[in-house]
Design an enzyme around this catalytic site. Sequence first.
Site, PDB file in Angstrom:
ATOM      1  CB  SER A   1      -0.936  -0.046   1.209  1.00 12.54           C
ATOM      2  OG  SER A   1      -1.869   1.015   1.161  1.00 12.54           O
TER       3      SER A   1
ATOM      4  CG  HIS B   1      -3.719  -0.715  -1.935  1.00 10.84           C
ATOM      5  ND1 HIS B   1      -3.980  -0.587  -0.588  1.00 10.84           N
ATOM      6  CD2 HIS B   1      -4.032  -2.001  -2.238  1.00 10.84           C
ATOM      7  CE1 HIS B   1      -4.410  -1.738  -0.104  1.00 10.84           C
ATOM      8  NE2 HIS B   1      -4.443  -2.611  -1.090  1.00 10.84           N
TER       9      HIS B   1
ATOM     10  CG  ASP C   1      -4.629  -5.875  -0.748  1.00  5.94           C
ATOM     11  OD1 ASP C   1      -3.990  -5.055  -1.369  1.00  5.94           O
ATOM     12  OD2 ASP C   1      -4.768  -5.819   0.416  1.00  5.94           O
TER      13      ASP C   1
END
Length: 312
Positions: free
Chosen positions: A164, A190, A249
């Site tokens: 992320s 992401h 995820d």
Amino acid sequence: MSKIRVLSVDDSALMRQIMTEIINSHSDMEMVATAPDPLVARDLIKKFNPDVLTLDVEMPRMDGLDFLEKLMRLRPMPVVMVSSLTGKGSEVTLRALELGAIDFVTKPQLGIREGMLAYSEMIAEKVRTAAKASLAAHKPLSAPTTLKAGPLLSSEKLIAIGASTGGTEAIRHVLQPLPLSSPALLITQHMPPGFTRSFADRLNKLCQIGVKEAEDGERVLPGHAYIAPGDRHMELARSGANYQIKIHDGPVGMLAMRQAGAWTLAQNEASCVVFGMPREAINMGGVCEVVDLSQVSQQMLAKISAGQAIRI
């Protein structure tokens, strides 16, 4: 608790007004100043000492990238870039993340005011995350040493990576030293649609292994990394003796993989820009081993060579 102090730099008076409305609509943050260009911003940073800077990419007198590079060298601080959602915009944004920006916000191509206000909660969350980011962990990473190539590993061996905020540079650091004999890697980072292709293309130029944006129905091959398209999920399905990507995820999936017998790694807090996903995975019991970013590539190949599946 003190409010997060934000300074917005954008040559558009409308964007400065919109960003001020968004920031001031949240009780835990405030817009302390705005600037039409980096040269004005330089003086305002000294005056107001903001916690977070939002920075447009394209501006007169000095563009956002030049300013960011100087800022991170002379006065490091958390920066959230504001970028257009275009091919060129994604390339520039990825370069900004390499230079030390924590995250980015994409400008809508139509209906700027309505679109940005619709992003209000997302922008506020990115500002909160940036305010907590570890700048020490986000210093530009030196090129990692290429790992020694071993025998080509079986197509049965796979590595899955989830990332992320702060993940783009961490992924580069993990992939760059991998030899062509590495197993296939499946990566979820992401990012909005359009950015993942640019991200994959950029990595493909830097790495020995092939890196590309994953496509539905694509066969998974050793020596390649596949990045899930933005805002899409990626699954694996059997296709005879091989694996095939399904584009459809996180901590729960990692726990399930550990319970199924996979060896799982998490990046340690000291080397994370934001210790979010790794902390959740560790707290849920989904992690076998916690390592520094500098050790991830070597640990992955060591475990794979020992016959264990890997998820990080």
